[in-house]
Design a protein around this motif. Structure first.
Motif, mmCIF file in Angstrom:
data_model
loop_
_atom_site.group_PDB
_atom_site.id
_atom_site.type_symbol
_atom_site.label_atom_id
_atom_site.label_comp_id
_atom_site.label_asym_id
_atom_site.label_seq_id
_atom_site.Cartn_x
_atom_site.Cartn_y
_atom_site.Cartn_z
ATOM 1 N N ALA A 208 0.825 -1.210 0.000
ATOM 2 C CA ALA A 208 0.000 0.000 0.000
ATOM 3 C C ALA A 208 0.858 1.258 0.000
ATOM 4 O O ALA A 208 0.634 2.180 -0.801
ATOM 5 N N PHE A 209 1.832 1.319 0.885
ATOM 6 C CA PHE A 209 2.702 2.497 0.919
ATOM 7 C C PHE A 209 3.445 2.667 -0.401
ATOM 8 O O PHE A 209 3.588 3.781 -0.912
ATOM 9 N N GLU A 216 9.637 5.293 1.897
ATOM 10 C CA GLU A 216 10.259 5.297 3.227
ATOM 11 C C GLU A 216 9.358 4.603 4.247
ATOM 12 O O GLU A 216 9.830 3.812 5.078
ATOM 13 N N GLU A 217 8.043 4.892 4.193
ATOM 14 C CA GLU A 217 7.107 4.243 5.102
ATOM 15 C C GLU A 217 7.010 2.748 4.804
ATOM 16 O O GLU A 217 6.891 1.923 5.727
ATOM 17 N N ALA A 220 9.875 1.184 6.364
ATOM 18 C CA ALA A 220 9.759 1.181 7.831
ATOM 19 C C ALA A 220 8.889 0.022 8.305
ATOM 20 O O ALA A 220 9.216 -0.646 9.302
ATOM 21 N N VAL A 221 7.779 -0.242 7.607
ATOM 22 C CA VAL A 221 6.921 -1.376 7.972
ATOM 23 C C VAL A 221 7.691 -2.676 7.811
ATOM 24 O O VAL A 221 7.610 -3.578 8.660
ATOM 25 N N PHE A 222 8.449 -2.765 6.745
ATOM 26 C CA PHE A 222 9.261 -3.965 6.521
ATOM 27 C C PHE A 222 10.250 -4.170 7.670
ATOM 28 O O PHE A 222 10.393 -5.280 8.198
ATOM 29 N N ASP A 223 10.924 -3.082 8.067
ATOM 30 C CA ASP A 223 11.929 -3.197 9.127
ATOM 31 C C ASP A 223 11.312 -3.583 10.467
ATOM 32 O O ASP A 223 11.951 -4.254 11.282
ATOM 33 N N GLN A 224 10.052 -3.172 10.713
ATOM 34 C CA GLN A 224 9.403 -3.467 11.982
ATOM 35 C C GLN A 224 8.752 -4.844 12.014
ATOM 36 O O GLN A 224 8.368 -5.323 13.075
ATOM 37 N N SER A 225 8.624 -5.455 10.847
ATOM 38 C CA SER A 225 7.959 -6.754 10.793
ATOM 39 C C SER A 225 8.805 -7.812 11.482
ATOM 40 O O SER A 225 10.023 -7.904 11.277
#
Length: 773
Positions: A208-209, A216-217, A220-225
């Motif tokens: 979606a992002f 960048e967002e 960020a979601v990928f890194d937090q997964s």
């Protein structure tokens, strides 16, 4: 196979066969079971046979086992049959079985809901759910999943809102649907309301992002997964490649803990599509395994970046080919203009599908071989699709055959926005503004692109106020609409580009086209300083941006600035110089007297085309090196490059400067007769002027009268001026009378004749000889 015995052992054997989906083995096991009376009568074995045949792809044999081997089916047996129908998407069979059941449980209801789900029948699945006596979470999730799969936004949201209990599957369905159909704000809100995130939710948010350009967002979601599996890595990699962020995609590729053939193919595809063929080739050859998709991806990269010969060699080296391979080869030939080879390859194809027909029709149309394209279109079998029709219409549009385009459009079995837009484009290009307005009014749905064509048509016709009015009437303005109105103002008679700059500054969002348009406008107005300020402020530049500035430097004879920019272009894959860049550099070197630098640059070009040859010939001629200009023309012929109308005009102008009438006549006749150059008025005007200036007034008048154009004031003024120069009143009168007879209602020949006598001839007439006047 040894004779099989023991019910449990047989059941395990049947389940193993089902997991392998080996239909031939299933039939052998079934035959052995039929030889054993106890096994044949064992309902447990029969139930497993029904499941086995269903999983092996044979619904008919599953049904046959149910009806011939199960005398007294219980609820499990009925559910097994219903699930078999559901597995094959046979909703009618599942419903008929469901209706025959003496009793039902949740599995029974799940089977019929699943059947509708597999067929994508979301509303039918929801109606079954509404009939369930006590729907469980699994039933609700099956229904919401089919709504999400079909991307039915309202159905997914409504089902989610009515669910008595939610789990991670329910939330994922909603997030996935928002990601595809909702805005990014709604998707984020839903995502952050989730009680927990899993790989599915993270994947939806990464996509979606990326879809809305928020990389960048997305990262960020990928890194937090917490669950970064192969799928999530691949999704992020593909997201970067779709945004042409090749450096970032390469970094992700290098960091991936594991790579399968899909990942390797994705990065090869991205590099190939972005002009980095050599890097794509290195990675392709490093792939641990390749399949036909990988080979076709590399073949497509070659078609985009390499010559038709190199693509052909790669195609012939393939161990395995499919229709996609052949279609890529056809596309390569079409891109490179090798249409005869494309037609030959088309004839060799093992089968034809619409893609091949459409590629060839489009290629012929774009190269103005419209009669061959139409013949191929007429030969096309019943596989004609909307692309076939629009490709043929596009061919007519490209060749300016507006009436043919509209006639074919009227014959189409159905119209889509693309076909309507093509007709609009045809009329807009030909300057038929009223026809554009008429077609626009007829359109059942007026897309954004249709509005853009209307604005462009008004602008092309010089109706800037109407273009602005059409722009103001648009309900939704996208970046293309803003760019079109900016371009319209750039083409207006507005020396300071005030309106264009106001539109550029007001645009809520600008892309590289916006910047390139306004920069090109300033360059055309010779306001190089403002163009340079904007160029330096660009967030990103491409080849078009650099070429606009090169043109500005060339016009101002700023060779050093042009050379610095040209050198910087060579350092980036995105701005690699093309024909326009090289032509601008040759022009600026020639204008500033640096002919050796022009020659050095020209010599470094592998296969210069006619435009580059023309630039070199004109550069030497304009700098006074006429002999070298003519020598370059001969070298051009030897190199096998066909001259064009610009070549002829440049040569004629060169000969005219030096007064080489015989050379001029020779090249004029040779280029027309031997090289098939299409004549234009400017060619004849140049010859008429040359003949007249050296005193061959009769020949000049004869040529003006025999040319395939109605003589105008330019030719007449040239002749009369020469008559005055050579003090030949008789020829002046003849010129006016002969050229005037072509268009007797025009007064200009006589006005020009009168002026010529007064200004040029009268001073040389003997006293008393004014009767000629």
């Amino acid at each position: 196979m040894r004779r099989i015995t023991g019910a449990q052992w047989v059941i395990n054997l049947v389940r193993s066969c089902a997991s392998r989906k080996d239909l031939a083995e299933a039939r052998r096991i079934h035959a052995q079971i039929l030889d054993s009376d106890p096994l044949r009568r064992d309902k447990r074995v029969a139930d497993q046979l029904v499941l086995m045949y269903s999983k092996c792809g044979s619904l008919a044999e599953a049904c046959d086992v149910f009806h011939t081997m199960i005398e007294l089916p219980d609820l499990y047996s009925w559910n097994v049959l219903a699930l078999a129908y559901a597995h094959h998407g046979h909703a009618a069979g599942a419903k008929a079985t469901f209706d025959q059941m003496p009793q039902r449980n949740h599995v029974s209801w799940h089977s019929i809901i699943s059947a509708h789900s597999i067929l994508g029948q979301a509303e039918e699945a929801k109606r079954v759910l509404d009939r369930m006596p006590a729907a469980d979470l699994l039933s609700w999730n099956i229904v919401i999943a089919v709504f999400a799969q079909k991307r039915y936004f309202h159905g997914t949201k409504q089902t989610f809102d009515f669910m008595p209990v939610l789990d991670i599957v329910s939330w994922n369905c909603l997030v996935t649907t928002f990601a595809h159909k909702g805005g990014i704000d709604q998707t984020c809100k839903c995502f952050f309301l989730m009680p927990q995130w899993d790989a599915v939710a993270s994947t939806a948010m990464v996509q979606a992002f990326a879809q809305f350009g928020h990389m960048e967002e997305s990262k960020a979601v990928f890194d937090q997964s917490m669950d970064r599996g192969a799928v999530l890595w691949t999704i992020l990699l593909v997201a970067y490649t779709h945004k042409n962020l090749i450096a970032e995609a390469s970094e992700i590729f290098d960091r991936m803990p594991a790579r399968d053939v899909v990942v390797w193919t994705a990065i090869v595809l991205a590099l190939g599509q972005n002009g980095e063929f050599d890097r794509a080739a290195v990675l392709f050859h490093a792939m641990p395994e390749r399949n036909i998709i990988s080979w076709n991806t590399m073949l497509a990269a070659s078609a985009i970046n390499r010559s038709a010969e190199e693509t052909t060699a790669m195609f012939e080296a393939l161990d395995e080919r499919n229709l996609v391979s052949w279609n890529i080869l056809l596309d390569s030939y079409a891109r490179n203009g090798a249409l005869d080879r494309a037609m030959h390859a088309f004839d060799l194809m093992p089968a034809w599908e619409s893609v091949a027909w459409n590629t060839l029709i489009a290629g012929l149309g774009l190269r103005s071989r419209i009669s061959e394209a139409k013949s191929l279109f007429d030969r096309m079998p019943a596989t004609k699709n909307i692309i076939s029709w629009t490709s043929m219409i596009q061919g007519f549009v490209e060749t300016g055959s507006v009436d043919d385009a509209k006639e074919l459009f009227d014959l189409m079995p159905g119209w889509d926005p693309a076909s309507w837009n093509l007709v609009l484009q045809a009329y807009a290009r030909s300057g038929h503004t009223e026809s554009v307005k008429s077609v626009f009014q007829e359109m059942p749905e007026k897309s954004l692109l249709a509005h853009v064509f209307l604005i462009a048509a008004f602008a092309q016709g010089g109706q800037i106020a109407e273009a602005k009015s059409a722009f103001d009437r648009m309900i939704r303005l996208d970046i293309t609409a803003w760019n079109t109105i900016i371009a319209a103002y750039c083409g207006d008679h507005d020396p300071g580009l005030k309106n264009a700059r106001r539109g550029f500054d007001r645009a809520p969002k600008r892309d590289i086209v916006s910047w390139n348009t306004i920069i090109s406008g300033y360059v055309q107005r010779e306001n190089l300083e403002e163009a340079k300020l904007l160029f330096d402020s660009m967030p990103e530049k491409n080849r078009v941006s650099c070429n606009a500035m090169l043109a500005g430097y060339s016009n101002r004879c700023l060779a050093d600035e042009a050379a610095d920019l040209f050198h910087s272009m060579t350092q980036s894959a995105i701005t690699q110089p093309d024909r326009l860049s090289l032509t601008a550099m040759i022009n600026v070197y020639s204008k500033t007297g640096q002919l050796q630098r022009a020659r050095d640059l020209f010599s470094s070009i592998a296969n210069p085309d006619v435009t580059l040859w023309n630039a070199m010939i004109a550069g030497h001629s304009n700098s006074g090196d006429l002999d070298h200009g003519i020598q370059l023309l001969r070298s051009m012929w030897i190199a096998g490059v066909d001259p064009d109308g610009v070549t002829l005009l440049t040569v004629l102008a060169t000969c005219a400067q030096k007064g080489l009438i015989d050379e001029s006549c020779h090249h004029f006749q040779s280029l027309l007769a031997d090289h098939g150059v299409r004549t234009e008025r400017s060619h004849f005007s140049c010859m008429v002027d040359l003949l007249a200036r050296i005193g061959r007034l009769g020949d000049a008048i004869d040529l003006a009268m025999s040319m395939p154009f109605v003589p105008d004031e330019v030719e007449l003024a040239s002749l009369l001026s020469a008559c005055g120069l050579h003090r030949d009143a008789d020829q002046a009168a003849r010129a006016a009378m002969d050229l005037g007879s072509v268009s007797p209602t025009r007064s200009s020949p006589y006005v020009l004749l009168s002026n010529a006598f007064v200004q040029e001839v009268t001073p040389f007439l003997a006293p008393g000889n004014y009767a000629t006047l």
